[in-house]
Write a protein that holds these residues in place. Structure first.
Motif, short mmCIF file in Angstrom:
data_model
loop_
_atom_site.label_atom_id
_atom_site.label_comp_id
_atom_site.label_asym_id
_atom_site.label_seq_id
_atom_site.Cartn_x
_atom_site.Cartn_y
_atom_site.Cartn_z
N UNK A 28 0.84 -1.20 0.00
CA UNK A 28 0.00 0.00 0.00
C UNK A 28 0.88 1.25 0.00
N UNK A 29 0.58 2.16 -0.91
CA UNK A 29 1.29 3.43 -0.95
C UNK A 29 0.29 4.54 -1.27
N UNK A 30 0.50 5.68 -0.64
CA UNK A 30 -0.42 6.80 -0.81
C UNK A 30 0.35 8.01 -1.32
N UNK A 31 -0.32 8.83 -2.12
CA UNK A 31 0.24 10.08 -2.63
C UNK A 31 1.59 9.87 -3.32
N UNK A 32 1.59 8.97 -4.28
CA UNK A 32 2.82 8.66 -5.00
C UNK A 32 3.14 9.71 -6.05
N UNK A 33 4.42 9.97 -6.22
CA UNK A 33 4.88 10.76 -7.37
C UNK A 33 5.06 9.77 -8.52
N UNK A 35 7.73 9.14 -10.13
CA UNK A 35 8.98 8.41 -9.90
C UNK A 35 8.81 7.33 -8.84
N UNK A 36 8.10 7.64 -7.76
CA UNK A 36 7.85 6.66 -6.72
C UNK A 36 6.96 5.53 -7.25
N UNK A 37 6.07 5.85 -8.18
CA UNK A 37 5.23 4.83 -8.81
C UNK A 37 6.11 3.84 -9.56
N UNK A 38 7.05 4.35 -10.34
CA UNK A 38 7.95 3.49 -11.10
C UNK A 38 8.75 2.60 -10.17
N UNK A 39 9.23 3.16 -9.07
CA UNK A 39 9.99 2.40 -8.09
C UNK A 39 9.13 1.30 -7.46
N UNK A 40 7.90 1.64 -7.10
CA UNK A 40 7.00 0.67 -6.48
C UNK A 40 6.61 -0.47 -7.41
#
Length: 102
Positions: A28-33, A35-40
């Motif tokens: 679970x991740x909230x308020x992704x950028x 770049x953070x989406x790509x990492x996740x």
């Protein structure tokens, strides 16, 4: 184990269905950028997406990605062409905003 990246909050009934699965690992991740989406997505098999843009770059880096589900309607922030080139289906959650819109 099937790994699902879940962006943002989800209705309790949806969460209960996911948590009941013994063969699924949830991230679970909230308020992704973007770049953070790509990492996740690096280790994800599936993505449940709300509002964070999903770029072609993130899609091509997500080597295990098999499916994307959009919580809500519309997909203008998703690079559908990149998903299509990778053979990754995109689904829309039917009725997700029906009460709000009504």
């Amino acid at each position: 184990m099937f790994r699902i990246l879940v962006e943002g909050p989800m209705h309790d009934s949806g969460m209960a269905m996911l948590r009941a699965r013994q063969d699924v690992e949830l991230d679970f991740r909230d308020k992704l950028t973007p770049d953070a989406m790509a990492e996740g997505l690096a280790e994800a098999d599936a993505l449940i997406l709300r509002l964070t843009p999903l770029s072609a770059s993130a899609i091509y880096q997500a080597l295990n990605l098999k499916t994307v589900a959009r919580m809500g309607v519309g997909y203008d922030h998703i690079d559908v062409a990149a998903l299509t080139r990778r053979g990754i289906p995109l689904t829309i959650v039917v009725g997700a905003l029906a009460v709000s819109v009504a």
